[in-house]
Design a protein around this motif. Sequence first.
Motif, PDB file in Angstrom:
ATOM      1  N   LYS A  77      67.126  25.150   2.397  1.00 51.67           N
ATOM      2  CA  LYS A  77      66.760  24.365   3.578  1.00 51.67           C
ATOM      3  C   LYS A  77      65.275  24.032   3.552  1.00 51.67           C
ATOM      4  O   LYS A  77      64.439  24.887   3.235  1.00 51.67           O
ATOM      5  N   LYS A  78      64.960  22.761   3.895  1.00 50.39           N
ATOM      6  CA  LYS A  78      63.579  22.300   3.860  1.00 50.39           C
ATOM      7  C   LYS A  78      63.145  21.795   5.222  1.00 50.39           C
ATOM      8  O   LYS A  78      63.972  21.517   6.098  1.00 50.39           O
ATOM      9  N   PHE A  79      61.849  21.677   5.367  1.00 49.92           N
ATOM     10  CA  PHE A  79      61.269  21.199   6.626  1.00 49.92           C
ATOM     11  C   PHE A  79      61.684  19.747   6.866  1.00 49.92           C
ATOM     12  O   PHE A  79      61.403  18.859   6.065  1.00 49.92           O
ATOM     13  N   THR A 139      64.055  32.452  16.085  1.00 45.61           N
ATOM     14  CA  THR A 139      62.697  32.576  15.537  1.00 45.61           C
ATOM     15  C   THR A 139      62.715  32.495  14.023  1.00 45.61           C
ATOM     16  O   THR A 139      61.886  31.801  13.413  1.00 45.61           O
ATOM     17  N   LEU A 140      63.650  33.199  13.407  1.00 44.04           N
ATOM     18  CA  LEU A 140      63.786  33.146  11.950  1.00 44.04           C
ATOM     19  C   LEU A 140      64.105  31.733  11.487  1.00 44.04           C
ATOM     20  O   LEU A 140      63.539  31.257  10.492  1.00 44.04           O
ATOM     21  N   TYR A 141      64.988  31.053  12.212  1.00 37.86           N
ATOM     22  CA  TYR A 141      65.393  29.691  11.848  1.00 37.86           C
ATOM     23  C   TYR A 141      64.176  28.763  11.788  1.00 37.86           C
ATOM     24  O   TYR A 141      64.066  27.927  10.888  1.00 37.86           O
ATOM     25  N   LEU A 142      63.265  28.910  12.732  1.00 37.66           N
ATOM     26  CA  LEU A 142      62.074  28.055  12.765  1.00 37.66           C
ATOM     27  C   LEU A 142      61.186  28.262  11.544  1.00 37.66           C
ATOM     28  O   LEU A 142      60.517  27.328  11.082  1.00 37.66           O
ATOM     29  N   LEU A 143      61.194  29.471  11.004  1.00 37.14           N
ATOM     30  CA  LEU A 143      60.292  29.799   9.896  1.00 37.14           C
ATOM     31  C   LEU A 143      60.944  29.699   8.523  1.00 37.14           C
ATOM     32  O   LEU A 143      60.252  29.778   7.511  1.00 37.14           O
ATOM     33  N   ILE A 144      62.249  29.522   8.484  1.00 42.17           N
ATOM     34  CA  ILE A 144      62.971  29.518   7.203  1.00 42.17           C
ATOM     35  C   ILE A 144      62.419  28.492   6.203  1.00 42.17           C
ATOM     36  O   ILE A 144      62.222  28.829   5.022  1.00 42.17           O
ATOM     37  N   PRO A 145      62.135  27.228   6.583  1.00 39.20           N
ATOM     38  CA  PRO A 145      61.609  26.286   5.582  1.00 39.20           C
ATOM     39  C   PRO A 145      60.314  26.757   4.933  1.00 39.20           C
ATOM     40  O   PRO A 145      60.078  26.493   3.748  1.00 39.20           O
ATOM     41  N   PHE A 146      59.482  27.457   5.702  1.00 38.51           N
ATOM     42  CA  PHE A 146      58.212  27.939   5.153  1.00 38.51           C
ATOM     43  C   PHE A 146      58.434  29.145   4.250  1.00 38.51           C
ATOM     44  O   PHE A 146      57.762  29.297   3.222  1.00 38.51           O
ATOM     45  N   VAL A 147      59.362  30.026   4.623  1.00 37.40           N
ATOM     46  CA  VAL A 147      59.719  31.147   3.747  1.00 37.40           C
ATOM     47  C   VAL A 147      60.304  30.617   2.444  1.00 37.40           C
ATOM     48  O   VAL A 147      59.996  31.122   1.353  1.00 37.40           O
ATOM     49  N   ASN A 148      61.120  29.567   2.540  1.00 36.66           N
ATOM     50  CA  ASN A 148      61.730  28.982   1.337  1.00 36.66           C
ATOM     51  C   ASN A 148      60.691  28.368   0.408  1.00 36.66           C
ATOM     52  O   ASN A 148      60.887  28.332  -0.814  1.00 36.66           O
ATOM     53  N   LEU A 149      59.588  27.865   0.962  1.00 38.65           N
ATOM     54  CA  LEU A 149      58.504  27.337   0.120  1.00 38.65           C
ATOM     55  C   LEU A 149      57.915  28.431  -0.758  1.00 38.65           C
ATOM     56  O   LEU A 149      57.549  28.192  -1.921  1.00 38.65           O
TER      57      LEU A 149
END
Length: 364
Positions: A77-79, A139-149
């Motif tokens: 998943k990406k931003f 909260t995790l959902y909002l940060l997932i694209p950044f964690v995936n980076l």
Amino acid sequence: MPNLHKLQPPHFAGIDYIKVIACFSVLLVHFRLNIQYTIPANTFGRFVALFMATDYELFITSVPLFFMCTGYLMLNKKFSYDYYIKLGKVLLLYLMCSLLTYAILVAIKHQTLAVHQIWDGIRTYQLIGYAWYVKIYATLYLLIPFVNLVIARFNEANKYWLLALIGVLMLVVGLPTPLSTGFGINLPINYHVIYQLYPYVYYLIGAYLRKFTLKINWQWLLSIEILTTLAGIGINMLRRNPFVGGAEGNYPSLLVMVQSIALFMLINVLAQRPTKWVSWLSKYTLPVYLMSFIVDMYVYPFFIHLLGSGKATIPYVLVIGIVVFGLSLALTLIAEAVTNFIWPYLYRVLGMPQALWRKSANVK
């Protein structure tokens, strides 16, 4: 080229099984929560303590399994605006479950609240007692694209650095918990902040298992699962007072982390054949979990009254779990139907391009 609306994400049969098992495990681990405190301490006894410790430790992996499934499924998943807007459907489903929960309270228990009290209960995730998971997930959902980076920077050549990072995080988050709870050691740190990182550790573990293959024999995984479960039962029995649960450190515990990873990998290895009913049930695990709160409020008092005491319900733990699951699923289908009816209209109002909610044209 194929129509865009026909493109489907990859399907993982093992993850379907894990989600269904995790969902049923949540309902069974709540047996201890709903029953053990109804038993007088002077009649609790060693056998009841052993049963409750076993029930707790067998099924405490449910929430970690859900977070690892999230990492496994959402690795790529990406931003994007489309990604974030889809969180709205999860929150809408939570809203429908909350309103349905309140409607049942009014209809059966005649408990009424003012409009602002209902809203505050929904907003603070307190109207449904089990809704804390939705708050953490959002909260995790909002940060997932950044964690995936961060995860994307690792490949086969340097994957062991990511594995080392996960190992360090497991130690930092998971090791202090049993030390400060099970063994009564006061650590000179603000552990409350570190505690909140455990969903991200589980997410990283799930994402790593999706991106890189860890080949471990299923017999070894089963052995690890049995040993960690027995260790958790032992710790909880040693620390009973007389009630049990949580002495090994709960979800962030290093022991529970190892136990959850072994179970996740074991199911994913053994359950590779898709089954229609498992795939169908796996779509409803979140609302079933949410609706089980109101079902628990009625089912457990009913069985306690029917059987005469909380202790007498112990032989019927599986029966109660199946009843709770069935009733929660029935309520889930109502909440899902309303959500699926409202969501397309809300999707349009939020400004999505028409191509995303209308039938896509052929792409040449």
